[in-house]
Design an enzyme around this catalytic site. Structure first.
Site, PDB file in Angstrom:
ATOM      1  N   HIS A   1      -1.625   5.149  -8.004  1.00  0.00           N
ATOM      2  CA  HIS A   1      -0.793   4.906  -6.771  1.00  0.00           C
ATOM      3  C   HIS A   1      -1.890   4.923  -5.383  1.00  0.00           C
ATOM      4  O   HIS A   1      -1.385   4.473  -4.491  1.00  0.00           O
ATOM      5  CB  HIS A   1       0.137   5.768  -6.644  1.00  0.00           C
ATOM      6  CG  HIS A   1       1.487   5.082  -5.835  1.00  0.00           C
ATOM      7  ND1 HIS A   1       1.446   4.239  -4.716  1.00  0.00           N
ATOM      8  CD2 HIS A   1       2.873   5.032  -6.261  1.00  0.00           C
ATOM      9  CE1 HIS A   1       2.707   3.896  -4.480  1.00  0.00           C
ATOM     10  NE2 HIS A   1       3.372   4.651  -5.156  1.00  0.00           N
TER      11      HIS A   1
ATOM     12  N   ASP B   1       0.405  -0.165  -4.906  1.00  0.00           N
ATOM     13  CA  ASP B   1       1.634   0.194  -4.684  1.00  0.00           C
ATOM     14  C   ASP B   1       2.809  -0.362  -5.689  1.00  0.00           C
ATOM     15  O   ASP B   1       2.290  -1.011  -6.460  1.00  0.00           O
ATOM     16  CB  ASP B   1       2.115   0.005  -3.150  1.00  0.00           C
ATOM     17  CG  ASP B   1       1.409   0.646  -2.175  1.00  0.00           C
ATOM     18  OD1 ASP B   1       1.122   1.763  -2.152  1.00  0.00           O
ATOM     19  OD2 ASP B   1       1.141  -0.183  -1.061  1.00  0.00           O
TER      20      ASP B   1
END
Length: 412
Positions: free
Chosen positions: A385, A389
């Site tokens: 992450h 995203d």
């Protein structure tokens, strides 16, 4: 003058190795090419062969010692000869000795009756078979080789039937636990297992991992695969067109469309790669390796199948070079054979993504108002992450599933 035996360099990226087992002892006579010692690096385990004929006059490294490439391990010379002081600083392994390092097999003359010789240094056996025999405590002289020139294969070890009276007792130790003494088995963590432990711990500690899951309808793909496989067999092709080769192609096409997934987080910098170097995780008896398909974007489904097949064979026979297991930009790991559906694969650092493949599932779904039996493939995408995203990662996974659901596009 005594000949030094030094820590070899099994591949360009190897910097050190761990002594797993000495196959000889001081005063043993050896011939050039005889296996001397089993060495494990962070990725592979190989036997080192004698660089010269003579007598083992001294062994300077112990089992479990981890030493840099070029460090002296032993001396070969004449009986009674004293070795000269070895090198203090590690050096690159001489090309001559590196060529004598065996990554494929341990061989000498077998007995004429086809039974392996009683001296373990004169047995034709692959490293994988030898490792399996050791783990099962099977004497090598009890094995009969069915491979070329009587070579003992892994299958020979698996087919060995031990007399009931010879079954080894498990090695246990009585230790206190919560105030109660229990018998436990203790296994030192070293070699490949240690490298895996360190890499996986580092992966979880130094990245922000999240897993998305989706299933792909691969009913049509399975029909295409079956037809293509039959066509190749008729043409006499030796390449097996597996489902993995289609999955690899779908992943490669999707990585080209979503370059952010073909990235790595290195020292606060996101590295995005123009080429796809696809890692295919392969399970071994003693751990896990990830051979790499370099420039996979240039290969067809058939080309990927051939590359995967060759690398899988080399992995099973412990013939992979470290250069073949380094440099991947994205990895595929498959647990389908175990019956697992979805799971959370751990990133192969420093990569930003890894795709887990589960076991095929059959479901009845409604299509145009009619129930139909369809086959679905579970997909589990873990991503970093810090790099990606959730929305772009989900779009990548959606494209992988779409490619698998439209298999003819992958053949164009």
């Amino acid at each position: 003058m005594a000949q030094e035996v030094v820590m070899p360099k099994f591949g360009m990226s190897m910097e050190e190795g761990t002594i797993v087992e000495w196959l000889v002892k001081p005063d043993d006579e050896v011939k050039k090419g005889d296996p001397l010692v089993t060495i494990s690096s962070d990725k592979i385990t190989n036997d080192l062969e004698a660089p010269a004929s003579g007598v083992i006059i001294e062994v300077t490294a112990n089992v479990d010692d981890t030493l840099p490439v070029g460090k002296t391990l032993a001396y070969i010379g004449e009986k009674g000869e004293k070795p000269e002081p070895g090198r203090e600083e590690p050096q690159e392994e001489p090309q001559a000795q590196q060529a004598q390092s065996s990554s494929t097999q341990t061989e000498e003359e077998p007995k004429t009756n086809g039974r392996a010789a009683s001296d373990s240094r004169h047995i034709k056996i692959s490293p994988a078979a030898k490792k399996l025999a050791k783990s099962k405590n099977i004497p090598l002289e009890e094995l009969t080789g069915t491979g070329p020139q009587g070579r003992i294969t892994k299958q020979d070890v698996e087919n060995y039937e031990r007399p009931a009276s010879e079954e080894p007792a498990p090695q246990t130790e009585i230790v206190p636990y919560a105030g109660i003494e229990e018998a436990v088995t203790k296994t030192p963590v070293r070699g490949m297992r240690k490298a895996i432990a360190e890499n996986m711990h580092q992966s979880l500690q130094q990245s922000a991992q999240l897993t998305l899951m989706k299933k792909a309808d691969v009913t049509d793909l399975l029909h295409v695969q079956k037809q293509a496989k039959q066509s190749l067999e008729k043409d006499g092709e030796t390449v097996t067109l597996t489902l993995t080769s289609f999955i690899a192609k779908a992943v490669v096409k999707s990585l080209q469309a979503h370059s952010h997934m073909n990235s790595a987080y290195i020292e606060d910098t996101i590295h995005t790669y123009p080429h796809v170097h696809l890692g295919i995780a392969a399970s071994l008896d003693n751990g896990l390796v990830v051979p790499v398909l370099f420039h996979a974007e240039h290969q067809s489904v058939l080309g990927l199948a051939e590359s995967i097949q060759k690398l899988a064979e080399k992995a099973r026979e412990n013939r992979l070079d470290t250069s073949e297991m380094s440099g991947s930009t994205f990895t595929i790991t498959n647990l389908g054979a175990t019956g697992i559906e979805y799971f959370t694969p751990i990133l192969n650092p420093p990569e930003a993504g890894i795709l887990g493949i589960g076991s095929l599932q059959e479901e009845v779904v409604m299509i145009e108002g009619q129930p139909q039996a369809r086959r679905f493939l579970p997909l589990s995408l873990t991503f970093d992450h810090r790099v990606i995203d959730g929305d772009p990662a989900s779009r990548f996974l959606k494209d992988v599933a779409s490619a698998l659901e439209q298999p003819y596009q992958m053949l164009l």
